[in-house]
Design a protein around this motif. Structure first.
Motif, mmCIF file in Angstrom:
data_model
loop_
_atom_site.group_PDB
_atom_site.id
_atom_site.type_symbol
_atom_site.label_atom_id
_atom_site.label_comp_id
_atom_site.label_asym_id
_atom_site.label_seq_id
_atom_site.Cartn_x
_atom_site.Cartn_y
_atom_site.Cartn_z
ATOM 1 N N PHE A 33 54.988 41.915 51.480
ATOM 2 C CA PHE A 33 53.696 41.400 51.281
ATOM 3 C C PHE A 33 53.753 41.634 49.423
ATOM 4 O O PHE A 33 53.356 40.480 48.849
ATOM 5 C CB PHE A 33 52.612 41.997 52.052
ATOM 6 N N THR A 34 53.596 42.722 49.080
ATOM 7 C CA THR A 34 53.306 43.031 47.714
ATOM 8 C C THR A 34 54.530 42.558 46.851
ATOM 9 O O THR A 34 54.440 42.103 45.847
ATOM 10 C CB THR A 34 53.212 44.738 47.596
ATOM 11 N N ASP A 35 55.706 42.495 47.335
ATOM 12 C CA ASP A 35 57.006 41.824 46.658
ATOM 13 C C ASP A 35 56.668 40.460 46.432
ATOM 14 O O ASP A 35 56.617 39.909 45.332
ATOM 15 C CB ASP A 35 58.325 42.336 47.068
ATOM 16 N N ARG A 36 56.217 39.601 47.791
ATOM 17 C CA ARG A 36 56.069 38.386 47.687
ATOM 18 C C ARG A 36 55.207 38.063 46.817
ATOM 19 O O ARG A 36 54.887 36.877 45.976
ATOM 20 C CB ARG A 36 55.963 37.671 49.095
ATOM 21 N N TYR A 37 53.894 38.739 46.748
ATOM 22 C CA TYR A 37 52.876 38.184 45.887
ATOM 23 C C TYR A 37 52.644 38.946 44.223
ATOM 24 O O TYR A 37 51.725 38.883 43.883
ATOM 25 C CB TYR A 37 51.556 38.314 46.572
ATOM 26 N N ASN A 38 53.672 39.790 44.095
ATOM 27 C CA ASN A 38 53.809 40.478 42.760
ATOM 28 C C ASN A 38 52.699 41.363 42.685
ATOM 29 O O ASN A 38 51.961 41.167 41.471
ATOM 30 C CB ASN A 38 53.909 39.269 41.702
ATOM 31 N N LEU A 39 52.359 42.177 43.676
ATOM 32 C CA LEU A 39 51.141 43.126 43.425
ATOM 33 C C LEU A 39 51.571 44.181 42.844
ATOM 34 O O LEU A 39 52.270 45.217 43.732
ATOM 35 C CB LEU A 39 50.506 43.196 45.064
ATOM 36 N N GLU A 40 51.381 44.464 41.799
ATOM 37 C CA GLU A 40 52.154 45.386 40.805
ATOM 38 C C GLU A 40 51.101 46.546 40.262
ATOM 39 O O GLU A 40 51.290 47.234 39.824
ATOM 40 C CB GLU A 40 53.011 45.183 39.848
ATOM 41 N N ARG A 41 49.650 45.942 40.370
ATOM 42 C CA ARG A 41 48.817 46.537 39.711
ATOM 43 C C ARG A 41 47.870 47.518 40.704
ATOM 44 O O ARG A 41 47.247 47.021 41.525
ATOM 45 C CB ARG A 41 47.586 45.762 38.961
ATOM 46 N N LEU A 42 47.727 48.759 40.484
ATOM 47 C CA LEU A 42 47.056 49.814 41.192
ATOM 48 C C LEU A 42 45.643 49.802 40.847
ATOM 49 O O LEU A 42 45.348 50.239 39.593
ATOM 50 C CB LEU A 42 47.594 51.151 41.441
ATOM 51 N N VAL A 43 44.563 49.342 41.611
ATOM 52 C CA VAL A 43 43.144 49.168 40.976
ATOM 53 C C VAL A 43 42.200 49.999 41.800
ATOM 54 O O VAL A 43 41.151 50.274 41.112
ATOM 55 C CB VAL A 43 42.790 47.620 41.154
ATOM 56 N N ASP A 71 33.759 44.550 45.797
ATOM 57 C CA ASP A 71 32.481 45.566 45.251
ATOM 58 C C ASP A 71 33.062 46.849 45.076
ATOM 59 O O ASP A 71 32.592 47.613 44.239
ATOM 60 C CB ASP A 71 31.421 45.539 46.351
ATOM 61 N N LEU A 72 33.814 47.408 46.049
ATOM 62 C CA LEU A 72 34.198 48.727 45.885
ATOM 63 C C LEU A 72 35.210 49.138 44.668
ATOM 64 O O LEU A 72 35.123 49.956 44.059
ATOM 65 C CB LEU A 72 35.258 49.091 47.224
ATOM 66 N N ILE A 73 36.178 47.893 44.476
ATOM 67 C CA ILE A 73 36.933 47.954 43.353
ATOM 68 C C ILE A 73 35.955 48.100 42.041
ATOM 69 O O ILE A 73 36.001 48.940 41.371
ATOM 70 C CB ILE A 73 37.900 46.894 43.334
ATOM 71 N N GLU A 74 35.314 47.133 41.935
ATOM 72 C CA GLU A 74 34.302 46.930 40.769
ATOM 73 C C GLU A 74 33.466 48.074 40.481
ATOM 74 O O GLU A 74 33.087 48.356 39.364
ATOM 75 C CB GLU A 74 33.600 45.553 40.719
ATOM 76 N N THR A 75 33.126 48.913 41.507
ATOM 77 C CA THR A 75 31.994 49.899 41.161
ATOM 78 C C THR A 75 32.710 50.856 40.424
ATOM 79 O O THR A 75 32.213 51.515 39.481
ATOM 80 C CB THR A 75 31.386 50.250 42.705
ATOM 81 N N ALA A 76 34.195 51.027 40.889
ATOM 82 C CA ALA A 76 34.902 52.426 40.137
ATOM 83 C C ALA A 76 35.689 51.769 39.141
ATOM 84 O O ALA A 76 35.963 52.598 38.106
ATOM 85 C CB ALA A 76 35.864 53.170 41.351
#
Length: 100
Positions: A33-43, A71-76
């Motif tokens: 999944f992460t490879d297919r969608y190019n998910l490289e950013r830990l947020v 919301d969880l991501i954007e809070t931190a």
């Protein structure tokens, strides 16, 4: 949580070695999944004292709707900045063999 861009596709996972696992995602070492969608950013991430607690939290987060996760991501991390430098700088022994 990994993503490809601010407010992009989200991936939630659990690991016993965050630096190693994020490095694998960033280098596309593991196909999926992460490879297919190019998910490289830990947020976003959170440490846990036991694997059982980490897995319980992962399952709970995966059941959340997208707005709650955002919301969880954007809070931190309101700018959705990549936390890679933060995690490799926090534990030098964990970065052995990981190119900076």
């Amino acid at each position: 949580m990994m993503t490809n861009k601010p407010d992009g596709t989200l991936y939630i996972g659990v690991t016993n070695d965050l630096v190693r696992r994020v490095h694998e995602h960033r280098t596309h070492a593991v196909k999926g999944f992460t490879d297919r969608y190019n998910l490289e950013r830990l947020v976003w991430f959170e440490p846990h004292d036991s694997p059982t607690e980490a897995i319980r939290r992962e399952k709970a987060l995966k059941s959340w709707n997208r707005a709650w996760k955002v919301d969880l991501i954007e809070t931190a991390n309101p700018g959705w900045r990549d936390l890679w430098d933060e995690i490799i700088g926090s534990s030098p022994t964990m970065t052995e063999g990981v190119a900076r």
